[in-house]
Design a protein around this motif. Structure first.
Motif, PDB file in Angstrom:
ATOM      1  N   TRP A  97       0.819  -1.226   0.000  1.00  0.00           N
ATOM      2  CA  TRP A  97       0.000   0.000   0.000  1.00  0.00           C
ATOM      3  C   TRP A  97       0.843   1.263   0.000  1.00  0.00           C
ATOM      4  N   SER A  98       2.112   1.156   0.394  1.00  0.00           N
ATOM      5  CA  SER A  98       2.923   2.366   0.277  1.00  0.00           C
ATOM      6  C   SER A  98       4.331   1.982  -0.148  1.00  0.00           C
ATOM      7  N   ALA A  99       4.771   2.623  -1.233  1.00  0.00           N
ATOM      8  CA  ALA A  99       6.104   2.359  -1.759  1.00  0.00           C
ATOM      9  C   ALA A  99       6.470   3.541  -2.643  1.00  0.00           C
ATOM     10  N   GLU A 100       7.744   3.681  -2.932  1.00  0.00           N
ATOM     11  CA  GLU A 100       8.201   4.801  -3.752  1.00  0.00           C
ATOM     12  C   GLU A 100       8.339   4.402  -5.219  1.00  0.00           C
ATOM     13  N   SER A 101       8.603   3.106  -5.474  1.00  0.00           N
ATOM     14  CA  SER A 101       8.788   2.671  -6.851  1.00  0.00           C
ATOM     15  C   SER A 101       8.409   1.199  -6.952  1.00  0.00           C
ATOM     16  N   GLY A 121       1.648   2.793  -7.207  1.00  0.00           N
ATOM     17  CA  GLY A 121       1.821   3.278  -8.573  1.00  0.00           C
ATOM     18  C   GLY A 121       0.514   3.771  -9.154  1.00  0.00           C
ATOM     19  N   VAL A 122      -0.564   2.989  -8.923  1.00  0.00           N
ATOM     20  CA  VAL A 122      -1.871   3.389  -9.431  1.00  0.00           C
ATOM     21  C   VAL A 122      -2.324   4.674  -8.732  1.00  0.00           C
ATOM     22  N   ASP A 132       6.177   4.295 -17.232  1.00  0.00           N
ATOM     23  CA  ASP A 132       6.858   5.265 -16.383  1.00  0.00           C
ATOM     24  C   ASP A 132       8.086   4.568 -15.776  1.00  0.00           C
ATOM     25  N   THR A 133       9.240   5.231 -15.830  1.00  0.00           N
ATOM     26  CA  THR A 133      10.461   4.542 -15.360  1.00  0.00           C
ATOM     27  C   THR A 133      10.337   4.108 -13.906  1.00  0.00           C
ATOM     28  N   LYS A 134       9.615   4.894 -13.111  1.00  0.00           N
ATOM     29  CA  LYS A 134       9.487   4.552 -11.695  1.00  0.00           C
ATOM     30  C   LYS A 134       8.681   3.281 -11.491  1.00  0.00           C
ATOM     31  N   TRP A 135       7.683   3.095 -12.349  1.00  0.00           N
ATOM     32  CA  TRP A 135       6.743   1.971 -12.160  1.00  0.00           C
ATOM     33  C   TRP A 135       6.830   1.004 -13.337  1.00  0.00           C
ATOM     34  N   LEU A 136       8.019   0.871 -13.916  1.00  0.00           N
ATOM     35  CA  LEU A 136       8.201   0.083 -15.129  1.00  0.00           C
ATOM     36  C   LEU A 136       7.602  -1.322 -15.001  1.00  0.00           C
ATOM     37  N   GLY A 137       6.759  -1.696 -15.951  1.00  0.00           N
ATOM     38  CA  GLY A 137       6.198  -3.039 -15.961  1.00  0.00           C
ATOM     39  C   GLY A 137       4.945  -3.197 -15.115  1.00  0.00           C
ATOM     40  N   LEU A 138       4.446  -2.097 -14.556  1.00  0.00           N
ATOM     41  CA  LEU A 138       3.234  -2.178 -13.721  1.00  0.00           C
ATOM     42  C   LEU A 138       2.011  -2.100 -14.638  1.00  0.00           C
TER      43      LEU A 138
END
Lengths: 399, 450
Positions: free
Chosen positions: B69-73, B90-91, B407-413
Motif C-alpha cells: 500500500w505504500s512504496a516509492e517505486s 503506482g496506481v 513510467d520509469t518509476k513503475w516500469l512493468g506495472l
C-alpha cells in the motif's frame, strides 16, 4: 370550383410552382432531387479538396504501387513472405492472418459460449451464479482492455524458453506457443483416399436412411454407423500401411524451440481474449434461445412419452436454433471485425500490416483505405447473403 | 337399500394426514432444492463452490491481503512481495492522470464543475412533481454541451461560440426555474413569473409578450455574462483519461440517437433516393470495424478539408465515432419501427395526421419504448468502444493505464492499472444495464396493466 380547376390543371399537366411543395407526388420528387443535389455537391466538394490537397503534397491515388517491393518484414505469415515481396503480397498476408484469427476465435468462442450458456440455465444455484458473474464481468469491460491485459499481464510474463511450461508435445513460453506439426509420407495419400471414400459412403448412408424413414417409418442408427464408417476404415488403412504420418515435435535447441509450428504470444493473447469476450455474448444468445421455447412444448413432448434426449433433439433444439442462429452469425461477424484490434498488441493482421504499416510506408491513403474497407464489406455482405438463405429455410412455414 | 347406504355413509373414517414435508421454505429447503437435489447436482455444487473459493481467494490475496500500500517505486514493491501482491502506490500516484489526463492540475476544477453542472442539469428529472421532464432532458442534450465546451476548453470565444454558450447559460437557468416552480408551486414557470409580476389577469397576447421579453432579457444577461467571462485555454491535446472517454462517448451517444432516428426513417422511406442513400451509409459503416473508420478519418479528414484547414485530432476521432454510432443506432431503431403494427400507421393517418406528426406522436414513442434495452446496449457498446481512440494516439483512460507501466518509476506495472480501469468500466456499464432493466420493467408494468 377552385379545387376542380386545380385538378384539371394537374391532369392537363399544367405546371404551377406551388405544386412542388403541396402536391404529394411532386413534393417527393422535389425532396429527392434536393437531397441528391446536396449529396452530390458534398462529394464534389470533398473530391475537389482531396485532389487539391493531394496535388499540393504530390500524392497519388493509383493502384500502381501494388507490385512495388514493400521492404518490411512480417512476424507471422501463413504464406511465404520475404522482405523483398510486393505490397500485393502484404495485403494477402494480412487478409489470411485476419481470417485465421477469426476462424480460430469463432471455434473456441462457440464451444465456450455453449458451455457457459447452459451453465446459466442450470438449476444449480452456484453454477448459474458463477456463469452469470463470468458473463456480467467480461461483457461490461472493453475488449481492447482485455486483449492488452492478456498480452501484457499473461503471455508476456511467461517464463523464458528454457523454463517453458510443457504439456506433452506442446510448449508455452514468452516467445509463443509451440505445437507438433504433421509430416505426411507418400503412403499417407492412400489413407486420405480411404477417408474420402468413407466420407462419401457415410453421406450416402444418411441420405438412404432418411429416405427409408420417410417412406416406411423405420429408423436406422445412421449417425452412429456413419461415424464408425468415417473413423474405422481410415484408421485400419493407417495402421496397415505402417503409420505413414510422422510428427515434427518442437524441441529446445539453444535459446529457443525448433520444429513443429508456433504462434507468437500476440496471437495467443488475441485468440484467448476474443474467444472469452465473445463467449459471453454467445452464452446470452444460447440462454435466450432455449428460454424462448415455450414450456408447453416440453410438456407436450412429455405427454407423448418422448425420452429426454429425444425431446431435446427433436423438439427443443430445432425451435431454439431458429432464435439462436441469426444473432450467433452476427456475433461471428463481430469477431471478424474485432480481430482488427490485433494492432494494439502488434499482431500482423490486415489493419496492422496494411492500413497502418503499408499506408505509412507508401503514403497511398485512398487505395489502401478503400481496399481494407472493401475486404470487410465483402465478408459482411457474404455473411448476410448466407444468413438470408438460412432465414428463408427455417422460417415458419404457414399455410 | 336406503338403510344400508345410510349405515355405511355414517361411518366416517378419515385417512391419517400425511406428514408435513421436511421443509418447504427456509434456507435448508432452498439449499436442498437448488444445490443438492441429486448426486450430480451436489457434485456440481462442490465443484462450483471450490472454483468460487479459489478465484475469490486468489483475487483477495492479490488485491488486498498481499498487496503493497505504500512504496516509492515498483522495485520496492517487488522486493517486498514479488508478483504475489498488487502494487497500489503506482496506481494511486497515476490516478489523477487516469482521470484527467494531462489537464493542468490547477484547472481541474473546471472539469469537475462541468460534470457537476451536468448532474445539476439532470437532477430535476428525479424530482417527482416536475412535469417538463422531456424538455429538461432535451435541453441537457442540446444546450449543455455548449456550456461544457467552454468550461473544458476555455480561451478566446468567437461570436458564434459566444452566442451558443449564452444559450447554454440560459438553458441552465430555465431548467432550474422550471424545476423549482413545478416542484414547489405546482405550476409552469410562466405562470409563476406572471403571478410574481402581478400580470395574471392580463390578456393572453400581453402575457405571451411579457414571457417573451423575460426570456430575451435573460438571454441578454447571459450574453453579458459571457463577455465578462474569460477562462485560460486548455488545448485538446492535454485532455485525457476518464474525462476524455466521457467526452467522446457522451458526444457519440448524444449524436447517435437523433441521427439514428433520421437514418432509420430514411431507410424505410418510400422515396427511393433517400432510402438508397441511407441504406448505403448504414451498411458501409456497419460492415467495417470501428478501428478502420478511425484510421480513415485520421488520415483522410485533413485531405477532405480545404487546403490549410487544421483538423484537430480529437475532432477527427469524434466525427468517426459519431458516424459509426449513428449507423448502429439506425438499425436498432429500424428494428423498433418494424415491430409497430401497420394498424398504428393507418389509425394515425385516418386521424388526419401527416407523416411527421404521426411519426412524432404515434410511431416513434412506441418504437423507442420497445427498443430501450437494445438502445442502452448500444450505448454500453459505444462507451466500451471509445477505448479504440487510444490506438490513434489520444490519451483516453485506456492509454493512461498503459502509460503507468511505461513510467520509469513503475516500469512493468500493467496488471494493477488495468484492474482499476476494468473496474471503472464495469461500474459504468453495469449501472447503465441495470438502469435499463429497471426502466423496462417499469414501462412493462404500465403496458400490462392497460
Amino acid at each position: 370550383m377552385a379545387f376542380a380547376r386545380q385538378d384539371d390543371d394537374a391532369r392537363r399537366g399544367g405546371f404551377r410552382p406551388g405544386a412542388l411543395l403541396s402536391d404529394e407526388k411532386t413534393r417527393s420528387i422535389t425532396f429527392q432531387a434536393l437531397t441528391l443535389a446536396a449529396v452530390v455537391a458534398l462529394f464534389w466538394w470533398l473530391v475537389d479538396n482531396t485532389l487539391a490537397n493531394m496535388a499540393a503534397r504530390s500524392m497519388s491515388a493509383g493502384f500502381d504501387f501494388l507490385p512495388v517491393t514493400a521492404g518490411f518484414g512480417i512476424g507471422f505469415t501463413l504464406i511465404e513472405f520475404r522482405e523483398g515481396d510486393s505490397y500485393w503480397r502484404v495485403f494477402q498476408v494480412g487478409v489470411l492472418n485476419t481470417l485465421l484469427v477469426a476462424v480460430v476465435s469463432i471455434l473456441f468462442a462457440t464451444v465456450l459460449g455453449l458451455i457457459v450458456g447452459l451453465a446459466r440455465l442450470s438449476g444449480n444455484w452456484i453454477v448459474a451464479t458463477l456463469a452469470r458473474a463470468y458473463v456480467e464481468f467480461l461483457r461490461n469491460t472493453p475488449l481492447l482492455l482485455q486483449i492488452i491485459a492478456w498480452f501484457f499481464g499473461v503471455f508476456n510474463l511467461l517464463p523464458r524458453p528454457r523454463d517453458s511450461v510443457e504439456f506433452g508435445a506442446f510448449a508455452l513460453n514468452n516467445r509463443g506457443f509451440y505445437m507438433p506439426s504433421p509430416v505426411p509420407e507418400p503412403a499417407f495419400d492412400a489413407v486420405l483416399a480411404v477417408f474420402v471414400v468413407a466420407l462419401g459412403g457415410a453421406i450416402a448412408l444418411q441420405v438412404w436412411a432418411k429416405r427409408r424413414r420417410e417412406a416406411t417409418g423405420r429408423l436406422f442408427p445412421a449417425v452412429r454407423v456413419g461415424l464408425a464408417l468415417v473413423v474405422l476404415p481410415p484408421l485400419a488403412a493407417h495402421l496397415a500401411l505402417g503409420q505413414p504420418l510422422g510428427w515434427n515435435i518442437p524441441a529446445l535447441k539453444g535459446f529457443n524451440y525448433d520444429g513443429g509450428v508456433s504462434v507468437p504470444p500476440a496471437f495467443c493473447a488475441l485468440i484467448v481474449a476474443l474467444s472469452v469476450y465473445t463467449s459471453c455474448f454467445i452464452a446470452e444468445i444460447v440462454r435466450s434461445g432455449v428460454q424462448s421455447v415455450s414450456r408447453g412444448q416440453r410438456e407436450a413432448a412429455g405427454a407423448l412419452n418422448l425420452p429426454n434426449d429425444w425431446t431435446m433433439r427433436l423438439i427443443i433444439l430445432p425451435q431454439a436454433l431458429r432464435v439462436i442462429i441469426p444473432p450467433l452469425i452476427s456475433q461471428y461477424l463481430n469477431v471478424t471485425k474485432n480481430s482488427s484490434l490485433a494492432i494494439a498488441i502488434g499482431f500482423p493482421d490486415l489493419v496492422s500490416v496494411w492500413m497502418n504499416t503499408s499506408l505509412n510506408q507508401s503514403g497511398r491513403a485512398i487505395p489502401i483505405v478503400a481496399m481494407t474497407m472493401a475486404f470487410y464489406c465483402t465478408v459482411s455482405l457474404f455473411v448476410s447473403l448466407v444468413m438470408n438463405v438460412y432465414n428463408r429455410s427455417v422460417q415458419l412455414k404457414e399455410r | 337399500m336406503a338403510e344400508t347406504h345410510a349405515e355405511t355413509a355414517l361411518i366416517f373414517q378419515p385417512k391419517p394426514a400425511r406428514p408435513a414435508p421436511a421443509a418447504a421454505s427456509g434456507p435448508v429447503a432452498w439449499m436442498r432444492r437448488n444445490l443438492f437435489s441429486d448426486v450430480p447436482n451436489a457434485l456440481m455444487t462442490l465443484l462450483g463452490g471450490y472454483i468460487l473459493f479459489v478465484v475469490v481467494g486468489a483475487v483477495l490475496d492479490w488485491a488486498v491481503f498481499g498487496a503493497v500500500w505504500s512504496a516509492e517505486s515498483r522495485r520496492e514493491c517487488l522486493d517486498a512481495v514479488g508478483r504475489a501482491g498488487a502494487c497500489w502506490p503506482g496506481v494511486a500516484e497515476w490516478l489523477p492522470n487516469m482521470i484527467y489526463g494531462l489537464y493542468p492540475k490547477e484547472l481541474v476544477w473546471r472539469v469537475n464543475l462541468g460534470f457537476l453542472t451536468l448532474l445539476l442539469w439532470i437532477a430535476p428529472l428525479f424530482m417527482p412533481r416536475v412535469v417538463s421532464k422531456v424538455n429538461i432532458g432535451v435541453s441537457a442534450v442540446l444546450l449543455f454541451p455548449f456550456l461544457a465546451s467552454y468550461w473544458f476548453h476555455g480561451g478566446e470565444m468567437g461570436l458564434l461560440w459566444r452566442v451558443f454558450v449564452a444559450a447554454g447559460i440560459w438553458g441552465f437557468v430555465w431548467v432550474w426555474a422550471t424545476a423549482l416552480s413545478e416542484q414547489f408551486a405546482g405550476r409552469p414557470i410562466g405562470q409563476t413569473l406572471l403571478a410574481a409580476l402581478g400580470a395574471e389577469d392580463a390578456a393572453d397576447a400581453d402575457q405571451r409578450r411579457i414571457l417573451r421579453i423575460a426570456a430575451a432579457l435573460l438571454y441578454v444577461a447571459a450574453l453579458a455574462l459571457t463577455l465578462a467571462w474569460r477562462l485560460e485555454e486548455v488545448g485538446t491535446r492535454l485532455w485525457g483519461g476518464l474525462f476524455l472517454t466521457l467526452v467522446i462517448s457522451g458526444i457519440g451517444i448524444t449524436f447517435s440517437l437523433p441521427a439514428g432516428i433520421l437514418l432509420a426513417l430514411g431507410r424505410r422511406s418510400d422515396m427511393p433516393v433517400i432510402s438508397m442513400l441511407s441504406t448505403a451509409f448504414i451498411e458501409l459503416f456497419r460492415s467495417v470495424p470501428l478501428i478502420t473508420i478511425l484510421f480513415m478519418f485520421n488520415t483522410m479528414m485533413p485531405l477532405f478539408m480545404p487546403e490549410g484547414t487544421d483538423v484537430n485530432q480529437l475532432l477527427r476521432a469524434i466525427v468517426a465515432v459519431c458516424f459509426f454510432a449513428a449507423a448502429y443506432m439506425a438499425e436498432v431503431i429500424r428494428g423498433g419501427l418494424q415491430a409497430i403494427p401497420r394498424g398504428q400507421y393507418e389509425a394515425a393517418s385516418s386521424l388526419g395526421l401527416g407523416y411527421w406528426r404521426s411519426t412524432q406522436l404515434i410511431v416513434m414513442p412506441q418504437a423507442l419504448r420497445i427498443m430501450i434495452p437494445a438502445i442502452v446496449g448500444n450505448f454500453i457498446g459505444l462507451f466500451k468502444d471509445t477505448t479504440l481512440v487510444s490506438i490513434i494516439g489520444l490519451f483516453d483512460l485506456m492509454s493512461m493505464a498503459r502509460a503507468v507501466g511505461e513510467d520509469t518509476k513503475w516500469l512493468g506495472l500493467f496488471i494493477e492499472p488495468f484492474f482499476v480501469v476494468a473496474m471503472i468500466y464495469f461500474v459504468f456499464c453495469f449501472a447503465m444495464s441495470s438502469y435499463s432493466i429497471g426502466l423496462e420493467k417499469k414501462l412493462a408494468q404500465g403496458r400490462d396493466r392497460g
